[in-house]
Design a protein around this motif. Structure first.
Motif, mmCIF file in Angstrom:
data_model
loop_
_atom_site.group_PDB
_atom_site.id
_atom_site.type_symbol
_atom_site.label_atom_id
_atom_site.label_comp_id
_atom_site.label_asym_id
_atom_site.label_seq_id
_atom_site.Cartn_x
_atom_site.Cartn_y
_atom_site.Cartn_z
ATOM 1 N N ASN A 1 0.810 -1.223 0.000
ATOM 2 C CA ASN A 1 0.000 0.000 0.000
ATOM 3 C C ASN A 1 0.842 1.270 0.000
ATOM 4 O OD1 ASN A 1 -3.151 -0.453 0.390
ATOM 5 N ND2 ASN A 1 -2.067 -2.139 1.387
ATOM 6 N N ILE A 2 2.046 1.195 -0.573
ATOM 7 C CA ILE A 2 2.849 2.412 -0.692
ATOM 8 C C ILE A 2 2.055 3.447 -1.495
ATOM 9 C CG2 ILE A 2 5.107 1.318 -0.483
ATOM 10 C CD1 ILE A 2 5.262 1.399 -3.574
ATOM 11 N N GLY A 3 2.116 4.671 -1.055
ATOM 12 C CA GLY A 3 1.438 5.748 -1.782
ATOM 13 C C GLY A 3 -0.049 5.846 -1.542
ATOM 14 N N ASN A 4 -0.607 4.950 -0.744
ATOM 15 C CA ASN A 4 -2.027 5.029 -0.404
ATOM 16 C C ASN A 4 -2.203 5.680 0.962
ATOM 17 O OD1 ASN A 4 -2.840 3.737 -2.742
ATOM 18 N ND2 ASN A 4 -2.924 1.707 -1.797
ATOM 19 N N LEU A 5 -3.270 6.458 1.115
ATOM 20 C CA LEU A 5 -3.566 7.022 2.428
ATOM 21 C C LEU A 5 -3.912 5.897 3.387
ATOM 22 C CD1 LEU A 5 -5.714 10.148 1.475
ATOM 23 C CD2 LEU A 5 -3.341 10.129 2.247
ATOM 24 N N CYS A 6 -3.280 5.901 4.544
ATOM 25 C CA CYS A 6 -3.497 4.838 5.528
ATOM 26 C C CYS A 6 -3.749 5.439 6.903
ATOM 27 C CB CYS A 6 -2.264 3.932 5.630
ATOM 28 S SG CYS A 6 -1.951 2.928 4.175
ATOM 29 N N ASN A 7 -4.471 4.706 7.729
ATOM 30 C CA ASN A 7 -4.524 5.005 9.156
ATOM 31 C C ASN A 7 -4.582 3.677 9.896
ATOM 32 O OD1 ASN A 7 -7.404 4.263 9.695
ATOM 33 N ND2 ASN A 7 -7.789 5.980 8.291
ATOM 34 N N THR A 8 -4.202 3.715 11.159
ATOM 35 C CA THR A 8 -4.050 2.466 11.902
ATOM 36 C C THR A 8 -5.361 1.705 12.036
ATOM 37 O OG1 THR A 8 -4.214 3.812 13.916
ATOM 38 C CG2 THR A 8 -2.019 3.159 13.204
ATOM 39 N N LYS A 9 -6.484 2.411 12.161
ATOM 40 C CA LYS A 9 -7.770 1.722 12.276
ATOM 41 C C LYS A 9 -8.092 0.966 10.998
ATOM 42 C CE LYS A 9 -12.613 2.230 13.611
ATOM 43 N NZ LYS A 9 -13.045 1.237 12.607
ATOM 44 N N LYS A 10 -7.836 1.592 9.852
ATOM 45 C CA LYS A 10 -8.084 0.941 8.570
ATOM 46 C C LYS A 10 -7.234 -0.323 8.433
ATOM 47 C CE LYS A 10 -7.394 1.575 3.600
ATOM 48 N NZ LYS A 10 -6.872 2.470 2.535
ATOM 49 N N ILE A 11 -5.983 -0.229 8.853
ATOM 50 C CA ILE A 11 -5.094 -1.392 8.762
ATOM 51 C C ILE A 11 -5.580 -2.498 9.695
ATOM 52 C CG2 ILE A 11 -2.725 -2.210 9.079
ATOM 53 C CD1 ILE A 11 -1.861 0.744 8.539
ATOM 54 N N ALA A 12 -5.953 -2.125 10.925
ATOM 55 C CA ALA A 12 -6.446 -3.114 11.884
ATOM 56 C C ALA A 12 -7.715 -3.792 11.363
ATOM 57 C CB ALA A 12 -6.709 -2.448 13.235
ATOM 58 N N ASP A 13 -8.624 -3.003 10.777
ATOM 59 C CA ASP A 13 -9.864 -3.567 10.223
ATOM 60 C C ASP A 13 -9.566 -4.520 9.068
ATOM 61 O OD1 ASP A 13 -11.306 -2.105 12.039
ATOM 62 O OD2 ASP A 13 -11.892 -0.526 10.625
ATOM 63 N N THR A 14 -8.578 -4.157 8.231
ATOM 64 C CA THR A 14 -8.199 -5.024 7.105
ATOM 65 C C THR A 14 -7.627 -6.336 7.610
ATOM 66 O OG1 THR A 14 -7.732 -3.075 5.723
ATOM 67 C CG2 THR A 14 -6.812 -5.177 5.006
ATOM 68 N N MET A 15 -6.768 -6.255 8.603
ATOM 69 C CA MET A 15 -6.183 -7.465 9.171
ATOM 70 C C MET A 15 -7.268 -8.368 9.777
ATOM 71 S SD MET A 15 -2.852 -7.433 8.718
ATOM 72 C CE MET A 15 -3.165 -6.673 7.125
ATOM 73 N N THR A 16 -8.220 -7.745 10.470
ATOM 74 C CA THR A 16 -9.315 -8.500 11.086
ATOM 75 C C THR A 16 -10.168 -9.182 10.029
ATOM 76 O OG1 THR A 16 -9.376 -6.985 12.979
ATOM 77 C CG2 THR A 16 -11.330 -8.342 12.606
#
Length: 399
Positions: free
Chosen positions: A221-236
């Motif tokens: 996800n280089i170059g994509n806007l990220c936030n920790t909640k979004k990453i945690a939700d994706t992992m879940t």
């Protein structure tokens, strides 16, 4: 050895200054070689061999000196009373409480101290407190495309050379290897060393598999806007439940090891820094190919990553720009000056060109604005916005 003149010049500029020179950067980016180049320079300037003390803490010969008290005693016994002693401590993070030895050596007369480290921890905590205002950081990256091209001319075909630069990695050591298989193995060694020695061990990560899942997600996800909640939700959603706090710890560890770089957002109109929606970029595209393989749809974001690293090399402070609902790839700030950059593989399509120019046209100030593409064409001006070929820009050709 590959010459690194820009970094060497920085070392020379700080020679004999009453500052500790701290060279930081990802493992295998060339820090040890820089020390060797600089020591050769010192000898050429008449510095005697006995005036130079050089210790690499990844060398088993110096394992005993990873005790900071023994390190201090070892160097103290070798200081010359009437001449400057140049002290080089490579991969200093392997010495517990190293800051105590460094601080004690710093206050001695006639010492000029240079240290390297492969993670940002060496400039945090007690060292930063002890040496506040008494050190200068020289941030080092793997080879730029210009440096790579000087070593690998590419038979006069810069486009092919640029493709190989991405695939074969910008790590200097990769240039000594022949064939994708050997380079793949070399990059694998760097990747696993960083993860296991610089992050997993430091953070005391219990589930290495989950940590690697986050790492792959960030590389993807280089170059994509990220936030920790979004990453945690994706992992879940992928069956790997993780808390936001855990994600934050992992990301901080990856950034501190210099394998990832975090870029915050800046609101151009509101003139304020935004706390959410960061972007991340990798230190070397070859590492990303090692981990994820090649994807045809990734070209634009890979190009953006390379431009980010080049701006970093050139000494800019970098932000992702926001202007209304539009996004500017990079705001690059250097002292009181700033520049704006949009990066796109091709803008031969009229609609694509319009989309890329729109955010830049929305900016009211008169700072330089650039559109960098892979399109082979002479420099073009769109209402003051300079469209440049990104390879020419990377090679710093006269444009």
């Amino acid at each position: 050895m590959i010459e690194r003149p820009e970094y060497l010049k920085k070392m020379i500029d700080f020679k004999d200054k009453n500052l500790i020179k701290v060279v930081t950067g990802i493992r295998r980016c060339g820090k040890s070689t820089l020390f060797e180049l600089y020591q050769e320079y010192l000898k050429e300037q008449g510095i005697l061999a006995q005036q130079i003390i050089s210790i690499n803490f990844e060398d088993m010969d110096y394992e005993e000196l990873t005790d900071y008290k023994k390190l201090y005693q070892y160097i103290k016994e070798r200081l010359l009373p009437d001449k400057m002693t140049y002290i080089f401590l490579d991969e200093i993070q392997n010495v517990d409480n190293f800051q105590k030895a460094v601080d004690s050596l710093y206050i001695k007369k006639n010492t000029d101290i240079y240290i390297t480290g492969s993670n940002a921890y060496i400039l945090s905590g007690e060292l930063a407190t002890l040496l506040s205002g008494r050190y200068v950081e020289i941030s080092m990256l793997p080879l730029s495309f210009k440096e790579y091209s000087q070593v690998v001319p590419g038979n006069g075909n810069p486009e092919r050379n640029f493709r190989e630069y991405q695939l074969n990695s910008s790590f200097p050591g990769a240039l000594e290897l022949m064939g994708r298989k050997k380079i793949h193995e070399y990059l694998g060694g760097i990747y696993h060393t960083i993860l296991l020695k610089d992050v997993v061990k430091r953070l005391n990560v219990a589930d290495v598999s989950m940590f690697e899942s986050v790492t792959k997600f960030m590389f993807d996800n280089i170059g994509n806007l990220c936030n920790t909640k979004k990453i945690a939700d994706t992992m879940t959603s992928c069956g790997r439940k993780m808390s936001v706090h855990t994600i934050e710890r992992y990301l901080n560890g990856l950034v501190d090891s210099f394998i990832l770089y975090k870029v915050s957002r800046y609101d151009v109109k509101g003139k304020q820094y935004l706390r959410t929606g960061e972007k991340y970029y990798v230190a070397d595209i070859g590492l990303r190919y090692y981990l994820l393989g090649s994807k045809e749809t990734d070209g634009g974001r890979i190009l953006e990553n390379i431009v980010f690293l080049e701006l970093l090399r050139r000494g800019y402070e970098i932000y992702v720009g926001k202007i209304g609902t539009k996004e500017i790839d990079f705001i690059a700030i250097n002292e009181s000056e700033q520049e704006y950059y949009q990066v796109c593989e091709t803008v031969r399509d009229t609609n694509t060109l319009k989309r890329e120019l729109e955010p830049l046209n929305s900016i009211a100030d008169h700072f330089p604005k650039y559109l960098l593409t892979m399109d082979i064409a002479p420099p073009i001006s769109h209402n003051g916005i300079k469209q440049l070929n990104v390879i020419d820009w990377l090679l710093q050709k006269e444009i």
